[in-house]
Write an enzyme that holds these catalytic residues in place. Structure first.
Site, short mmCIF file in Angstrom:
data_model
loop_
_atom_site.label_atom_id
_atom_site.label_comp_id
_atom_site.label_asym_id
_atom_site.label_seq_id
_atom_site.Cartn_x
_atom_site.Cartn_y
_atom_site.Cartn_z
N ASP A 4 -4.17 -8.52 -4.88
CA ASP A 4 -4.44 -9.65 -4.00
C ASP A 4 -4.55 -10.95 -4.78
OD1 ASP A 4 -4.44 -8.77 -1.31
OD2 ASP A 4 -6.21 -7.58 -1.76
N HIS A 59 0.80 -1.21 0.00
CA HIS A 59 0.00 0.00 0.00
C HIS A 59 0.84 1.27 0.00
CE1 HIS A 59 -3.30 -2.81 0.56
NE2 HIS A 59 -3.90 -1.92 -0.20
N CYS A 103 -8.86 -3.33 -11.33
CA CYS A 103 -8.42 -2.17 -10.55
C CYS A 103 -7.13 -2.47 -9.79
CB CYS A 103 -9.52 -1.71 -9.61
SG CYS A 103 -9.99 -2.98 -8.44
N GLU A 109 -10.57 -11.17 -6.22
CA GLU A 109 -9.18 -11.10 -5.75
C GLU A 109 -8.78 -12.33 -4.95
OE1 GLU A 109 -8.79 -7.34 -3.65
OE2 GLU A 109 -10.78 -7.54 -2.78
C1 PEP Z 1 -6.24 -5.49 -5.35
O1 PEP Z 1 -6.14 -6.34 -4.46
O2 PEP Z 1 -5.82 -5.64 -6.52
C2 PEP Z 1 -6.89 -4.20 -5.05
C3 PEP Z 1 -7.13 -3.34 -6.01
O3 PEP Z 1 -7.19 -3.94 -3.74
P1 PEP Z 1 -6.09 -3.45 -2.66
O4 PEP Z 1 -4.83 -3.15 -3.42
O5 PEP Z 1 -6.64 -2.24 -1.99
O6 PEP Z 1 -5.99 -4.63 -1.77
MG MG Z 2 -7.23 -6.12 -2.64
#
Ligand code: PEP
Ligand code: MG
Length: 572
Positions: A455, A196, A502, A431
């Site tokens: 994920d 993150h 995403c 995911e």
């Molecule tokens: C993902 O897991 O690809 C996603 C977009 O969610 P995050 O990165 O917030 O876990």
């Molecule tokens: Mg995710």
């Protein structure tokens, strides 16, 4: 022959998080202070008393600065936490505790630890809000200890211009404090492209290199470094030439209108955000809308959860920013590497495989989930933009059914209360491998699927997002991941659902043709990559892209996949 300047240049490699570079001066940041063993027999109480008084004075100044900045940037209510910290700093019980520990021969930092131990334990034993005070006490204690050990606490929100932050790791809330106007970039020992901290760096267009490894510890504070987020390099004592090229800003052509492929297929190019402050910048990069609003970031760095009205305002603001686009809001994805201190999150051996996302919303955070849905349904009714809601970390169709039941309950309650509401378009994030295999049953129940490759890749390959030792495995170009993506897209289309992506994979312009060829209808990414991906879409022929995708899907190793992508891109 090299000049002496070139000879001293050294390059460390890691994973580039943002396609931007800059140069700056190193400041080391550590979120936890290690306390050295006390030096037996050399402690002079008067000296220690003075050290404590000085540290307390500096801590008070820092807290007052932080209070002022938070009130300005975030809000008066959020700033109040610093008043509580100042009170703890001046608490007579703690002062007496420090005094008696110094009398007993302890150095000031150890005295602080001892004096805070009992009050922390007392608060921990209380209920609800009082128990949260234990965290405030720990914060104050750690600040004092850091000041006593290092002389200086690194305040991430107030760094001087041209600073490069080096750290073992940065949490999402550490990264959120960085001011892109001042910070030239950061580099970390651990972390991958989808950690993150890396994602945040991209939303802030902040140069960053993550996962450099232990070698990073050899870089001294005050060294000059180039952070090259494109090449994934940290260059120590760079040549003048290297500095200049790092400073040169990259020209990007922003396309404000939605784009189509060369043969006219519309592909929605949206951006990922985590907080309101990112909305304008996102629009400035030409995003058609928001494809992922990570709402858990609205819950970090505060004393309590935002209430229904505050959330309603926040979601309305996003809809007003994109009156002609879609805004996909993801319900809370708490857990994993996004802990929230005021929620009673369990200590889990492996939080990424534990209670996160929809699991918490259907369990201990059911109230928060309902409040969030109420705020969203009200925002959906006010006529601005097009809202969509999606649920994170779903692994079974039953979880989705339970979430949809809550949707009905919340809608019914609003109806009975006579409050204006609308149930918007609903979707599920794909995911987990469970969701891939259940994609037909999931798609049947909703309007869209959105593939979260960050994920999905970690779970398909069993390779943690933060762990650079398995970075090689954690590559969405692995055949197993590509097949999971393809299977999901087919299941969505067979069930009349649209399907987007995403995860960070969506923001790599070198993969745009492959992703369009696989059949995705929407791509959502960090704002900084929107212009390059829009440009890539415009040069695509959909038939050729579909052929390219089927060749990539037939590849049996990652190397084959990469080879096919590279050859295809070279022929463009
Ligand atoms: C993902 O897991 O690809 C996603 C977009 O969610 P995050 O990165 O917030 O876990
Ligand atoms: Mg995710």
């Amino acid at each position: 022959m090299s000049t002496p300047e070139q000879m001293s240049e050294r390059t460390l490699t890691g994973t580039g998080a943002t396609p931007r570079s800059d140069v700056g001066t190193v400041v080391w940041y550590s979120s936890t202070a290690e306390l050295p063993d006390p030096d037996d027999g050399t402690v002079e109480p008067d000296v220690e008393r003075e050290r404590f008084t000085d540290a307390r004075e500096t801590a008070r100044d820092e807290l007052e600065d932080e209070r002022e900045r938070t009130a300005e940037r975030v809000g008066e209510q959020e700033a109040e936490v610093f008043d509580a910290h100042v009170q703890f700093l001046e608490d007579p019980q703690i002062e007496d505790g420090v005094e008696s520990a110094i009398e007993d021969g302890l150095p000031a930092e150890h005295a602080v630890q001892r004096a805070f131990a009992d009050p922390i334990k007392q608060f921990e034993g209380m209920d609800g809000r009082m128990a949260e005070r234990a965290d405030d006490l720990r914060d104050v204690r750690d600040r004092l200890v850091r000041l006593l050990i290092d002389g200086e606490h690194v305040d991430l929100g107030g760094l001087p211009e041209g600073t490069v932050v080096l750290a073992e790791r940065l949490t999402p809330s550490d990264t959120a404090q960085l001011d892109p106007e001042c910070v030239a970039g950061f580099a970390t020992v651990t972390g991958g492209r989808t950690s993150h901290a890396a994602i945040f760096a991209r939303s802030l267009a902040l140069p960053a290199v993550v996962g450099i490894g232990e070698e990073l510890h050899n870089i001294a504070a005050d060294a000059t470094v180039v952070v090259d987020g494109e090449a994934g390099e940290l260059v120590v004592e760079p040549s003048e030439e290297r500095r200049e090229s790092a400073r040169a800003t990259r020209e990007v052509e922003v396309r404000e209108e939605p784009v189509t492929t060369a043969d006219g297929t519309e592909i929605e190019i949206a951006a990922n955000v985590g907080q309101p402050a990112e909305l304008e910048g996102t629009k400035a990069q030409g995003a058609d809308g928001i494809g992922l609003y990570r709402t858990e970031f609205l819950f970090l760095d505060r004393e309590q959860a935002p209430d229904e009205n505050e959330q309603y305002e926040t979601y309305t603001e996003a809809l007003e920013t994109f009156p002609d686009g879609r805004v996909v809001v993801r319900t809370l994805d708490i857990g994993g590497d996004k802990p929230i201190p005021y929620l009673d999150l369990p200590e889990e051996e492996n939080p990424f495989l534990g209670e996160r996302g929809i699991r918490r919303s259907l369990g201990p955070d059911a109230d928060l989930f309902e409040t969030q849905l109420r705020a969203l349904f009200r925002a959906a009714a006010n006529g601005e933009g097009q809202l969509s809601i999606m649920f994170p970390v779903v692994a079974t169709p039953e979880e989705l059914s339970a979430a949809l039941e809550t949707v009905s309950t919340v809608a019914q309650a609003l109806e009975e209360e006579g409050i204006d509401y609308a149930v918007p378009e609903l979707g599920v994030m794909i995911e987990t491998p469970g969701a891939v295999f259940a994609a037909p049953e999931l798609a049947e129940q909703v309007d869209f699927l959105s593939i979260g490759t960050n994920d999905l890749t970690q779970y398909v390959m069993a390779a943690a997002r933060e762990n650079e030792r398995v970075a090689d495995l954690r590559d969405p170009r692995r055949p197993a991941v590509l097949r999971a993506i393809s299977r999901t897209i087919e299941a969505a289309h067979e069930n009349d659902a649209w399907v987007g992506m995403c995860g960070e994979m969506a923001g790599n312009p070198e993969l745009t043709e492959l992703l369009v060829g696989l059949g995705l209808d929407e791509l959502s990414m960090s704002a900084v990559t929107v212009p390059d991906v829009k440009a890539a879409v415009q040069s695509i022929d959909t038939d050729a892209a579909a052929e390219h995708a089927s060749r990539a899907l037939e590849a049996t190793t990652r190397e084959h996949v990469i080879d096919r992508i590279q050859r295809n891109n070279a022929n463009q």
